[in-house]
Motif scaffolding. Structure first.
Motif, PDB file in Angstrom:
ATOM      1  N   GLN A   1       0.827  -1.190   0.000  1.00 41.81           N
ATOM      2  CA  GLN A   1       0.000   0.000   0.000  1.00 41.81           C
ATOM      3  C   GLN A   1       0.869   1.251   0.000  1.00 41.81           C
ATOM      4  O   GLN A   1       1.904   1.312   0.653  1.00 41.81           O
ATOM      5  CB  GLN A   1      -0.914   0.008   1.220  1.00 41.81           C
ATOM      6  CG  GLN A   1      -1.924  -1.126   1.248  1.00 41.81           C
ATOM      7  CD  GLN A   1      -2.780  -1.080   2.503  1.00 41.81           C
ATOM      8  OE1 GLN A   1      -2.622  -0.183   3.334  1.00 41.81           O
ATOM      9  NE2 GLN A   1      -3.675  -2.033   2.633  1.00 41.81           N
ATOM     10  N   GLN A   2       0.409   2.264  -0.750  1.00 36.93           N
ATOM     11  CA  GLN A   2       1.185   3.487  -0.886  1.00 36.93           C
ATOM     12  C   GLN A   2       1.468   4.141   0.473  1.00 36.93           C
ATOM     13  O   GLN A   2       2.586   4.584   0.743  1.00 36.93           O
ATOM     14  CB  GLN A   2       0.442   4.475  -1.791  1.00 36.93           C
ATOM     15  CG  GLN A   2       1.189   5.769  -2.067  1.00 36.93           C
ATOM     16  CD  GLN A   2       2.446   5.540  -2.881  1.00 36.93           C
ATOM     17  OE1 GLN A   2       2.499   4.638  -3.707  1.00 36.93           O
ATOM     18  NE2 GLN A   2       3.457   6.363  -2.649  1.00 36.93           N
ATOM     19  N   ALA A   3       0.463   4.190   1.340  1.00 33.90           N
ATOM     20  CA  ALA A   3       0.644   4.819   2.644  1.00 33.90           C
ATOM     21  C   ALA A   3       1.686   4.075   3.475  1.00 33.90           C
ATOM     22  O   ALA A   3       2.508   4.701   4.179  1.00 33.90           O
ATOM     23  CB  ALA A   3      -0.682   4.879   3.392  1.00 33.90           C
TER      24      ALA A   3
ATOM     25  N   LEU B   1       9.562   4.626   4.114  1.00 34.88           N
ATOM     26  CA  LEU B   1      10.583   5.551   3.616  1.00 34.88           C
ATOM     27  C   LEU B   1      10.892   6.654   4.617  1.00 34.88           C
ATOM     28  O   LEU B   1      12.007   7.186   4.644  1.00 34.88           O
ATOM     29  CB  LEU B   1      10.143   6.151   2.280  1.00 34.88           C
ATOM     30  CG  LEU B   1       9.975   5.167   1.124  1.00 34.88           C
ATOM     31  CD1 LEU B   1       9.560   5.893  -0.145  1.00 34.88           C
ATOM     32  CD2 LEU B   1      11.249   4.360   0.885  1.00 34.88           C
ATOM     33  N   GLN B   2       9.916   6.996   5.446  1.00 35.16           N
ATOM     34  CA  GLN B   2      10.128   8.020   6.464  1.00 35.16           C
ATOM     35  C   GLN B   2      10.892   7.498   7.677  1.00 35.16           C
ATOM     36  O   GLN B   2      11.326   8.282   8.513  1.00 35.16           O
ATOM     37  CB  GLN B   2       8.778   8.585   6.915  1.00 35.16           C
ATOM     38  CG  GLN B   2       8.052   9.396   5.850  1.00 35.16           C
ATOM     39  CD  GLN B   2       6.607   9.683   6.223  1.00 35.16           C
ATOM     40  OE1 GLN B   2       6.180   9.414   7.343  1.00 35.16           O
ATOM     41  NE2 GLN B   2       5.854  10.224   5.278  1.00 35.16           N
ATOM     42  N   HIS B   3      11.050   6.185   7.759  1.00 30.93           N
ATOM     43  CA  HIS B   3      11.679   5.586   8.930  1.00 30.93           C
ATOM     44  C   HIS B   3      12.935   4.792   8.600  1.00 30.93           C
ATOM     45  O   HIS B   3      13.370   3.942   9.385  1.00 30.93           O
ATOM     46  CB  HIS B   3      10.663   4.708   9.680  1.00 30.93           C
ATOM     47  CG  HIS B   3       9.589   5.491  10.356  1.00 30.93           C
ATOM     48  ND1 HIS B   3       8.500   5.992   9.668  1.00 30.93           N
ATOM     49  CD2 HIS B   3       9.441   5.897  11.648  1.00 30.93           C
ATOM     50  CE1 HIS B   3       7.716   6.654  10.504  1.00 30.93           C
ATOM     51  NE2 HIS B   3       8.265   6.616  11.710  1.00 30.93           N
TER      52      HIS B   3
END
Length: 212
Positions: free
Chosen positions: A2-4, A10-12
């Protein structure tokens, strides 16, 4: 994925850095089939795996825009080298400057031509290989690599789930799906190696040549 959830991942994880971001952006602007570039997540994985293995000589089959090559080179120790091969000579004008001007350019040797013809005469023993070339030739690549791979060495094979098409019966003219499925079957039955498939992006198979 899922995109979310992908965005959360990617943020972590570690950032890819400005140079790789610029290369990825230019890949999407100027090249056909930009999804072939490894991208942020796979790139960080390639760097980390390379650092864990600590190879001296690495082979990459399928340079494309150079993103994966740069990530592998980031993980190399001093005096280690990556030999990366791209069969499409029209790719050279774009890719070579990105490799040579990068902070890790001194660790990369870039070749244009058919790796099946160019690599064997080099008589190199490699400790790691990353396969991301012509899916129809994966078995040929594998056979060649195994002849030059050190005991305990690793092969990383990309796209081995092939967007889920490995579950389908391929059409008679779909040689790429046929190639991936035949390769997966060969690896599963090869007692010379240990193997695992990671469901990362389009599938990444990690293969280790047994020491005995």
């Amino acid at each position: 994925m899922q995109q979310a959830l992908e965005e959360y991942i990617l943020q972590h994880i570690d950032e890819e850095g400005d140079y790789l971001k610029a290369l990825y952006r230019e890949t999407y602007v100027k090249l056909l089939r930009p999804r072939m570039a490894s991208g942020h997540l796979q790139g960080r994985i390639l760097k980390m795996i390379t650092g864990m293995i600590c190879p001296v000589q690495v082979l990459e089959i399928g340079t494309y825009s150079g993103y994966s090559a740069l990530c592998i080179a980031e993980g190399l120790q001093d005096r280690a080298l990556l030999h990366t091969f791209e069969i499409n000579d029209e790719q050279e004008e774009f890719t070579r400057p990105w490799l040579e001007n990068s902070p890790v350019g001194d660790k990369i040797r870039f070749y244009i031509g058919d790796v099946l013809e160019l690599f064997p005469p080099m008589n190199l023993t490699i400790d790691m290989a990353f396969m991301d070339g012509d899916k129809r030739k994966y078995i040929e690549y594998y056979q060649m690599i195994m002849e030059h791979l050190s005991p305990g060495g690793y092969i990383l094979a990309d796209n081995t789930l092939w967007d889920g098409h490995v579950l389908d019966e391929p059409k008679a003219n779909d040689r790429q799906t046929q190639g991936i499925k035949s390769f997966n079957d060969l690896i599963a039955a090869d007692s010379r190696v240990e193997k695992v498939i990671l469901p990362l992006r389009d599938g990444l198979t990690i293969i280790q040549k047994k020491k005995n």
